[in-house]
Write a protein that holds these residues in place. Structure first.
Motif, PDB file in Angstrom:
ATOM      1  N   HIS A 156     -85.137   5.555  52.504  1.00 31.77           N
ATOM      2  CA  HIS A 156     -85.434   4.250  51.931  1.00 31.77           C
ATOM      3  C   HIS A 156     -84.224   3.331  52.057  1.00 31.77           C
ATOM      4  N   GLU A 182     -87.773  -3.826  46.989  1.00 27.05           N
ATOM      5  CA  GLU A 182     -88.592  -2.693  47.430  1.00 27.05           C
ATOM      6  C   GLU A 182     -88.554  -2.539  48.953  1.00 27.05           C
ATOM      7  N   THR A 228     -82.257  -0.917  48.760  1.00 29.44           N
ATOM      8  CA  THR A 228     -83.652  -1.338  48.591  1.00 29.44           C
ATOM      9  C   THR A 228     -83.782  -2.778  48.109  1.00 29.44           C
ATOM     10  N   LYS A 265     -91.040  -9.082  49.024  1.00 30.38           N
ATOM     11  CA  LYS A 265     -91.089  -7.631  48.855  1.00 30.38           C
ATOM     12  C   LYS A 265     -91.331  -6.959  50.197  1.00 30.38           C
ATOM     13  N   GLY A 266     -90.818  -5.746  50.314  1.00 31.61           N
ATOM     14  CA  GLY A 266     -91.078  -4.929  51.495  1.00 31.61           C
ATOM     15  C   GLY A 266     -90.124  -5.214  52.640  1.00 31.61           C
ATOM     16  N   CYS A 274     -88.410  -0.551  51.949  1.00 28.82           N
ATOM     17  CA  CYS A 274     -88.684   0.863  52.308  1.00 28.82           C
ATOM     18  C   CYS A 274     -88.520   1.777  51.097  1.00 28.82           C
ATOM     19  N   ALA A 275     -88.947   1.309  49.931  1.00 27.80           N
ATOM     20  CA  ALA A 275     -88.718   2.065  48.705  1.00 27.80           C
ATOM     21  C   ALA A 275     -89.481   3.381  48.684  1.00 27.80           C
ATOM     22  N   ASP A 276     -90.626   3.437  49.366  1.00 27.79           N
ATOM     23  CA  ASP A 276     -91.453   4.643  49.341  1.00 27.79           C
ATOM     24  C   ASP A 276     -91.252   5.527  50.566  1.00 27.79           C
ATOM     25  N   ASP A 277     -90.375   5.122  51.485  1.00 23.86           N
ATOM     26  CA  ASP A 277     -90.139   5.917  52.685  1.00 23.86           C
ATOM     27  C   ASP A 277     -89.194   7.069  52.396  1.00 23.86           C
ATOM     28  N   MET A 278     -89.219   8.073  53.287  1.00 20.93           N
ATOM     29  CA  MET A 278     -88.327   9.214  53.128  1.00 20.93           C
ATOM     30  C   MET A 278     -86.870   8.753  53.210  1.00 20.93           C
ATOM     31  N   THR A 286     -78.645   1.539  46.787  1.00 21.24           N
ATOM     32  CA  THR A 286     -79.679   2.277  47.517  1.00 21.24           C
ATOM     33  C   THR A 286     -80.176   1.525  48.750  1.00 21.24           C
TER      34      THR A 286
END
Length: 235
Positions: A41, A33, A70, A10-11, A35-39, A68
């Motif tokens: 991603h 996941e 991700t 992950k990550g 960069c799933a939480d980055d602006m 996406t």
């Protein structure tokens, strides 16, 4: 044949190291996941470019990325090496980002490697192509990599993606373990000045100023110039 098992991660951290190690040990991976939480991603331009580079020097390598970016599914192939290969690097990172893993892949490939990279020579994030040529390659020779066939030619300069280097690496069977614990004393200094699209007088001033400092420490100092003009000076 049994069903292939993928190692799940992950990550986006240590992306290059993960990709390199899974290729060397032939372990297929799935990374979720990214960069799933980055602006912004998903995989970035230079990471996608690195994947394309691994495909270039490998045979039967499979890369699957979702829409996406991700999620990455990566099945490493056989590191083949090859001659007269060309890869255009993403301009968001310098060519030092790609040369690090490429040096290792070249050492353990089925054949020797000769590849031309095009992109940005230097940036604040990665080792410059000059550092790799003048330092990293010499360290590799200490662990048993033969100097014949190990070379990095800098054939064009930056900025704006006008850089170009030619890397050649011979494959090896084994590496030599070393114990390198003593710092030693500096006995000589060798250096280079670089300039592009300016008068060569600037380089003479740089060399004169640098030698004025180093000659206070030791007498054996040689600084060479590397002035670029015309197409070799980049864009």
């Amino acid at each position: 044949m049994g069903k292939r098992t993928y190692k799940r991660l992950k990550g986006s951290h240590s992306f290059r190291q993960r990709l390199l190690l899974t290729t060397l040990f032939s372990i297929p991976i799935i990374i979720d996941e990214i960069c799933a939480d980055d602006m912004i991603h998903g995989l970035l331009h230079h990471e996608m470019s690195l994947l394309r580079l691994f495909e270039t020097v490998s045979d039967d390598c499979v890369v699957e990325v979702n829409e996406t970016g991700t999620r990455l599914k990566y099945k490493p192939g056989i590191i083949m090496g090859g001659k007269n290969l060309v890869h255009s690097c993403a301009l968001t990172r310098s060519m030092g980002y790609y040369l690090g893993p490429l040096l290792v892949l070249g050492l353990f490939g089925k054949n020797s490697l000769s590849i031309r990279l095009k992109g940005v020579n230097n940036d604040p994030k990665d080792l410059s192509v000059d550092t790799i040529r003048n330092a990293t390659l010499h360290i590799l020779k200490r662990v048993g990599v033969p100097s014949e066939g190990l070379d990095l030619k800098i054939e064009a300069a930056t900025p704006q993606g006008g850089g170009e280097v030619l890397l050649t690496v011979l494959n090896v069977q084994t590496l030599t373990a070393v114990q390198w614990v003593e710092e030693g004393m500096a006995k000589k200094i060798r250096g280079w000045t670089f300039s592009a699209r300016v008068s060569s007088d600037f380089e003479h001033s740089m060399r004169f100023a640098a030698r004025g400092i180093f000659n206070n420490l030791l007498p054996d100092v040689h600084i060479f110039n590397n002035h670029k003009s015309g197409p070799a000076a980049g864009k």
